[in-house]
Design a protein around this motif. Structure first.
Motif, PDB file in Angstrom:
ATOM      1  N   ARG A  49       2.732  -2.305 -15.186  1.00 51.17           N
ATOM      2  CA  ARG A  49       2.852  -0.858 -15.246  1.00 51.17           C
ATOM      3  C   ARG A  49       1.497  -0.287 -14.832  1.00 51.17           C
ATOM      4  O   ARG A  49       0.493  -1.011 -14.803  1.00 51.17           O
ATOM      5  CB  ARG A  49       3.244  -0.390 -16.649  1.00 51.17           C
ATOM      6  CG  ARG A  49       2.164  -0.554 -17.689  1.00 51.17           C
ATOM      7  CD  ARG A  49       2.660  -0.221 -19.078  1.00 51.17           C
ATOM      8  NE  ARG A  49       1.563  -0.290 -20.058  1.00 51.17           N
ATOM      9  CZ  ARG A  49       1.741  -0.370 -21.368  1.00 51.17           C
ATOM     10  NH1 ARG A  49       2.981  -0.397 -21.869  1.00 51.17           N
ATOM     11  NH2 ARG A  49       0.701  -0.429 -22.179  1.00 51.17           N
ATOM     12  N   PRO A  50       1.419   0.987 -14.493  1.00 48.11           N
ATOM     13  CA  PRO A  50       0.146   1.563 -14.055  1.00 48.11           C
ATOM     14  C   PRO A  50      -0.965   1.302 -15.067  1.00 48.11           C
ATOM     15  O   PRO A  50      -0.805   1.536 -16.256  1.00 48.11           O
ATOM     16  CB  PRO A  50       0.457   3.054 -13.928  1.00 48.11           C
ATOM     17  CG  PRO A  50       1.918   3.089 -13.586  1.00 48.11           C
ATOM     18  CD  PRO A  50       2.523   1.970 -14.393  1.00 48.11           C
ATOM     19  N   GLY A  51      -2.087   0.804 -14.568  1.00 42.89           N
ATOM     20  CA  GLY A  51      -3.239   0.504 -15.413  1.00 42.89           C
ATOM     21  C   GLY A  51      -3.339  -0.947 -15.814  1.00 42.89           C
ATOM     22  O   GLY A  51      -4.401  -1.417 -16.236  1.00 42.89           O
ATOM     23  N   ASP A  52      -2.242  -1.702 -15.717  1.00 48.39           N
ATOM     24  CA  ASP A  52      -2.270  -3.121 -16.076  1.00 48.39           C
ATOM     25  C   ASP A  52      -3.048  -3.926 -15.032  1.00 48.39           C
ATOM     26  O   ASP A  52      -3.090  -3.567 -13.845  1.00 48.39           O
ATOM     27  CB  ASP A  52      -0.858  -3.677 -16.170  1.00 48.39           C
ATOM     28  CG  ASP A  52      -0.121  -3.214 -17.414  1.00 48.39           C
ATOM     29  OD1 ASP A  52      -0.758  -2.544 -18.252  1.00 48.39           O
ATOM     30  OD2 ASP A  52       1.082  -3.512 -17.543  1.00 48.39           O
ATOM     31  N   VAL A  53      -3.620  -5.032 -15.482  1.00 53.71           N
ATOM     32  CA  VAL A  53      -4.365  -5.918 -14.580  1.00 53.71           C
ATOM     33  C   VAL A  53      -3.998  -7.367 -14.886  1.00 53.71           C
ATOM     34  O   VAL A  53      -3.939  -7.769 -16.054  1.00 53.71           O
ATOM     35  CB  VAL A  53      -5.893  -5.740 -14.726  1.00 53.71           C
ATOM     36  CG1 VAL A  53      -6.630  -6.712 -13.800  1.00 53.71           C
ATOM     37  CG2 VAL A  53      -6.304  -4.308 -14.423  1.00 53.71           C
ATOM     38  N   PHE A  54      -3.753  -8.123 -13.851  1.00 51.55           N
ATOM     39  CA  PHE A  54      -3.566  -9.570 -13.946  1.00 51.55           C
ATOM     40  C   PHE A  54      -4.795 -10.224 -13.333  1.00 51.55           C
ATOM     41  O   PHE A  54      -5.172  -9.911 -12.203  1.00 51.55           O
ATOM     42  CB  PHE A  54      -2.309 -10.000 -13.184  1.00 51.55           C
ATOM     43  CG  PHE A  54      -2.135 -11.496 -13.058  1.00 51.55           C
ATOM     44  CD1 PHE A  54      -1.349 -12.186 -13.975  1.00 51.55           C
ATOM     45  CD2 PHE A  54      -2.749 -12.204 -12.030  1.00 51.55           C
ATOM     46  CE1 PHE A  54      -1.171 -13.564 -13.856  1.00 51.55           C
ATOM     47  CE2 PHE A  54      -2.580 -13.579 -11.906  1.00 51.55           C
ATOM     48  CZ  PHE A  54      -1.790 -14.258 -12.828  1.00 51.55           C
ATOM     49  N   ILE A  55      -5.457 -11.114 -14.087  1.00 54.31           N
ATOM     50  CA  ILE A  55      -6.603 -11.851 -13.572  1.00 54.31           C
ATOM     51  C   ILE A  55      -6.210 -13.316 -13.399  1.00 54.31           C
ATOM     52  O   ILE A  55      -5.895 -14.003 -14.379  1.00 54.31           O
ATOM     53  CB  ILE A  55      -7.830 -11.756 -14.504  1.00 54.31           C
ATOM     54  CG1 ILE A  55      -8.342 -10.318 -14.576  1.00 54.31           C
ATOM     55  CG2 ILE A  55      -8.943 -12.673 -14.016  1.00 54.31           C
ATOM     56  CD1 ILE A  55      -9.575 -10.148 -15.443  1.00 54.31           C
ATOM     57  N   GLY A  56      -6.204 -13.779 -12.171  1.00 57.25           N
ATOM     58  CA  GLY A  56      -5.944 -15.188 -11.897  1.00 57.25           C
ATOM     59  C   GLY A  56      -7.205 -15.990 -12.167  1.00 57.25           C
ATOM     60  O   GLY A  56      -7.882 -16.434 -11.229  1.00 57.25           O
ATOM     61  N   LYS A 100       2.525  -5.760  -8.935  1.00 53.28           N
ATOM     62  CA  LYS A 100       1.703  -4.797  -8.203  1.00 53.28           C
ATOM     63  C   LYS A 100       2.515  -3.580  -7.777  1.00 53.28           C
ATOM     64  O   LYS A 100       2.016  -2.441  -7.823  1.00 53.28           O
ATOM     65  CB  LYS A 100       1.074  -5.482  -6.983  1.00 53.28           C
ATOM     66  CG  LYS A 100       0.139  -4.583  -6.190  1.00 53.28           C
ATOM     67  CD  LYS A 100      -0.660  -5.373  -5.181  1.00 53.28           C
ATOM     68  CE  LYS A 100      -1.599  -4.448  -4.404  1.00 53.28           C
ATOM     69  NZ  LYS A 100      -2.511  -5.201  -3.520  1.00 53.28           N
ATOM     70  N   ARG A 101       3.754  -3.785  -7.355  1.00 49.40           N
ATOM     71  CA  ARG A 101       4.592  -2.649  -6.955  1.00 49.40           C
ATOM     72  C   ARG A 101       4.792  -1.671  -8.109  1.00 49.40           C
ATOM     73  O   ARG A 101       4.942  -0.468  -7.903  1.00 49.40           O
ATOM     74  CB  ARG A 101       5.949  -3.150  -6.471  1.00 49.40           C
ATOM     75  CG  ARG A 101       5.947  -3.784  -5.096  1.00 49.40           C
ATOM     76  CD  ARG A 101       7.358  -3.934  -4.571  1.00 49.40           C
ATOM     77  NE  ARG A 101       7.372  -4.488  -3.232  1.00 49.40           N
ATOM     78  CZ  ARG A 101       7.621  -5.756  -2.946  1.00 49.40           C
ATOM     79  NH1 ARG A 101       7.889  -6.605  -3.940  1.00 49.40           N
ATOM     80  NH2 ARG A 101       7.627  -6.182  -1.705  1.00 49.40           N
ATOM     81  N   ARG A 102       4.802  -2.192  -9.325  1.00 50.73           N
ATOM     82  CA  ARG A 102       5.000  -1.351 -10.506  1.00 50.73           C
ATOM     83  C   ARG A 102       3.719  -0.649 -10.954  1.00 50.73           C
ATOM     84  O   ARG A 102       3.742   0.080 -11.943  1.00 50.73           O
ATOM     85  CB  ARG A 102       5.546  -2.192 -11.658  1.00 50.73           C
ATOM     86  CG  ARG A 102       6.966  -2.708 -11.434  1.00 50.73           C
ATOM     87  CD  ARG A 102       7.359  -3.711 -12.505  1.00 50.73           C
ATOM     88  NE  ARG A 102       8.728  -4.185 -12.338  1.00 50.73           N
ATOM     89  CZ  ARG A 102       9.786  -3.674 -12.961  1.00 50.73           C
ATOM     90  NH1 ARG A 102       9.624  -2.651 -13.798  1.00 50.73           N
ATOM     91  NH2 ARG A 102      10.990  -4.152 -12.751  1.00 50.73           N
ATOM     92  N   GLY A 103       2.633  -0.877 -10.254  1.00 43.75           N
ATOM     93  CA  GLY A 103       1.389  -0.176 -10.579  1.00 43.75           C
ATOM     94  C   GLY A 103       0.287  -1.046 -11.117  1.00 43.75           C
ATOM     95  O   GLY A 103      -0.816  -0.548 -11.390  1.00 43.75           O
ATOM     96  N   ALA A 141       0.820  -1.207   0.000  1.00 40.84           N
ATOM     97  CA  ALA A 141       0.000   0.000   0.000  1.00 40.84           C
ATOM     98  C   ALA A 141       0.857   1.262   0.000  1.00 40.84           C
ATOM     99  O   ALA A 141       0.405   2.334  -0.436  1.00 40.84           O
ATOM    100  CB  ALA A 141      -0.933  -0.002   1.211  1.00 40.84           C
ATOM    101  N   ARG A 142       2.110   1.172   0.466  1.00 40.27           N
ATOM    102  CA  ARG A 142       2.986   2.344   0.507  1.00 40.27           C
ATOM    103  C   ARG A 142       3.632   2.648  -0.835  1.00 40.27           C
ATOM    104  O   ARG A 142       4.241   3.703  -1.019  1.00 40.27           O
ATOM    105  CB  ARG A 142       4.080   2.146   1.570  1.00 40.27           C
ATOM    106  CG  ARG A 142       3.585   2.217   3.010  1.00 40.27           C
ATOM    107  CD  ARG A 142       4.738   2.357   3.976  1.00 40.27           C
ATOM    108  NE  ARG A 142       5.559   1.156   4.026  1.00 40.27           N
ATOM    109  CZ  ARG A 142       5.384   0.161   4.890  1.00 40.27           C
ATOM    110  NH1 ARG A 142       4.407   0.226   5.778  1.00 40.27           N
ATOM    111  NH2 ARG A 142       6.171  -0.899   4.870  1.00 40.27           N
ATOM    112  N   CYS A 143       3.508   1.715  -1.790  1.00 42.72           N
ATOM    113  CA  CYS A 143       4.124   1.926  -3.096  1.00 42.72           C
ATOM    114  C   CYS A 143       3.342   2.993  -3.865  1.00 42.72           C
ATOM    115  O   CYS A 143       2.130   2.876  -4.048  1.00 42.72           O
ATOM    116  CB  CYS A 143       4.145   0.630  -3.902  1.00 42.72           C
ATOM    117  SG  CYS A 143       5.131  -0.680  -3.162  1.00 42.72           S
ATOM    118  N   SER A 144       4.034   4.023  -4.301  1.00 42.46           N
ATOM    119  CA  SER A 144       3.390   5.081  -5.081  1.00 42.46           C
ATOM    120  C   SER A 144       3.578   4.785  -6.557  1.00 42.46           C
ATOM    121  O   SER A 144       4.641   4.370  -7.003  1.00 42.46           O
ATOM    122  CB  SER A 144       3.987   6.447  -4.745  1.00 42.46           C
ATOM    123  OG  SER A 144       5.371   6.453  -5.029  1.00 42.46           O
ATOM    124  N   VAL A 145       2.503   4.981  -7.332  1.00 44.66           N
ATOM    125  CA  VAL A 145       2.555   4.710  -8.770  1.00 44.66           C
ATOM    126  C   VAL A 145       1.987   5.909  -9.521  1.00 44.66           C
ATOM    127  O   VAL A 145       1.204   6.692  -8.996  1.00 44.66           O
ATOM    128  CB  VAL A 145       1.749   3.442  -9.121  1.00 44.66           C
ATOM    129  CG1 VAL A 145       2.355   2.223  -8.453  1.00 44.66           C
ATOM    130  CG2 VAL A 145       0.287   3.591  -8.705  1.00 44.66           C
TER     131      VAL A 145
END
Length: 416
Positions: A113-120, A139-142, A32-36
């Motif tokens: 990258r910001p805006g990307d989504v991974f669906i398991g 997730k850290r990368r956005g 949660a502390r990761c800023s993107v």
């Protein structure tokens, strides 16, 4: 088997609930502390098909995976670039060619990258755990991480599963709890059970979203498997001569096959000529039942078990039967029920909460704990009067297109 029992007890000892909760919450605070930065105009959606790309067992879960992935990948969506991805023990998540593998893709790990989504999307218990660091970095990368939850049964009813699979499921759920942004659930009951488990085991009541998806039914639009068993035409001709009930599902403890077989034994002794057709692979902890099915005196006459039926064959059996029996003791959703309704077939279902979602569509219920004689009487009354089709409008049953639209709408809302 002995090692599996030891592993389950050892896991409970080495991973007490308070320690699991501490680990999960620590990682969530860190992420949660990761800023993107803001998302780019074109977003990438990575759809996990790790298991089904290697082997399609034809289970209900895999029919959902195949249908949803196929619709997402073949129906271009504005603002999205959608890729199938897979992983194995040796290789991290990377782009794959699915459903065909004519040109093998290089094993270049995906990065978020910001805006990307991974669906398991796939039920990849081990793969997610093996590559949790890659997904955490995504997730850290956005990027955002969403996962499909098909049921909580290994947690709620561990006796129905092998000790090894109970441990695998608990480890998988712990990884998801630590990093998921959201969960797709296949029924409101699965959603409620998930939220309760996350709160009780990991102390999580916020910081993630849940979305209940409408689940489709049409096998023909789900990139169905094809091929018919030997003498299948002869089987269909035999089924057409007498009232026929169909059951669909892996032969496993919770599916209720033994109860239905006991009821049909009573009916056959009474001289009823009903057919019972079972479609489902041989599962676990049901060796005695499997032997009873294969050696039954009515096998091949009024009792038929197809343990490797394609979607093509299943669709033809739905069309040929007079009704579908869904006898599961518990389900996350119960895909055969909605498939039966989609084919306009009468349904007799065990009276459990998740099946009550469809009572407005004419589903008939039998008491969850009724005796075989009572169930036999209910089946006799139901099957003896079943007309083979029901006046259900296709508009009342969700399609796989509805499922994928719901997924994309939820992601659009998240980015709004």
């Amino acid at each position: 088997m002995i090692w599996s029992v030891i592993e389950r007890h050892a896991y409970a000892y080495t991973s007490p609930r308070w320690l699991e909760a501490w680990r999960v919450q620590r990682l969530r605070r860190e992420l949660a502390r990761c800023s993107v930065s803001a998302a780019t105009s074109s977003r990438r959606l990575y759809v996990d098909v790790s298991v089904i790309s290697r082997h399609d067992a034809g289970t209900g879960i895999q029919r959902i995976v195949r249908a949803v992935a196929s619709h997402l990948l073949t129906d271009p969506q504005p603002g999205w670039v959608i890729h199938a991805v897979g992983a194995s023990r040796r290789h991290p998540y990377h782009l794959i060619q699915w459903p065909t593998a004519e040109v093998p893709a290089p094993h270049v790990p995906i990065e978020g990258r910001p805006g990307d989504v991974f669906i398991g999307l796939d039920f990849a218990l081990d793969t997610i755990r093996f590559h949790r660091r890659q997904l955490t970095d995504f997730k850290r990368r956005g990027g955002k991480l969403w996962f499909m939850i098909y049921d909580l049964l290994p947690v709620l009813h561990p006796a129905w599963f092998s000790d090894k699979n109970v441990v695998r499921y608990r480890k998988w759920l712990g990884v998801l709890a630590a990093m998921a942004d959201g969960f797709y659930c296949i029924s409101p009951y699965t959603e409620a059970e998930l939220r309760e488990e996350l709160a009780q085991r990991y102390g999580l009541e916020s910081g993630f979203r849940t979305c209940v998806l409408p689940i489709g039914w049409d096998l023909a639009s789900s990139r169905p498997s094809t091929g018919l068993p030997a003498e299948f035409d002869s089987l269909l001709q035999r089924l057409a001569r007498r009232p026929t009930a169909l059951m669909v599902g892996t032969i496993e403890p919770r599916k209720g096959h033994a109860d239905v077989l006991a009821a049909f034994d009573i009916l056959w002794r009474q001289g009823r000529g009903y057919n019972l057709v079972i479609v489902g692979r041989a599962g676990w902890k049901t060796e005695t039942l499997q032997l009873a099915l294969r050696s039954h005196p009515r096998h091949g006459k009024h009792l038929f078990w197809l343990d490797d039926a394609s979607d093509e064959a299943l669709a033809m059996l739905y069309a040929a039967c007079n009704g579908v029996i869904v006898a599961s003791l518990a389900e996350g959703f119960g895909l055969p029920l909605i498939e039966a309704l989609g084919y306009g077939k009468p349904v007799l279902a065990r009276d459990i909460p998740v099946f009550r979602l469809h009572e407005d569509k004419g589903v008939r219920y039998f008491d969850a704990g009724c005796e075989p004689s009572t169930l036999a009487h209910t089946i006799d009354d139901w099957l003896g009067t079943a007309q083979g089709t029901m006046p259900i409008s296709p508009l009342d049953i969700p399609t796989w297109a509805d499922t994928t639209r719901s997924i994309l709408s939820s992601l659009a809302a998240e980015n709004a």
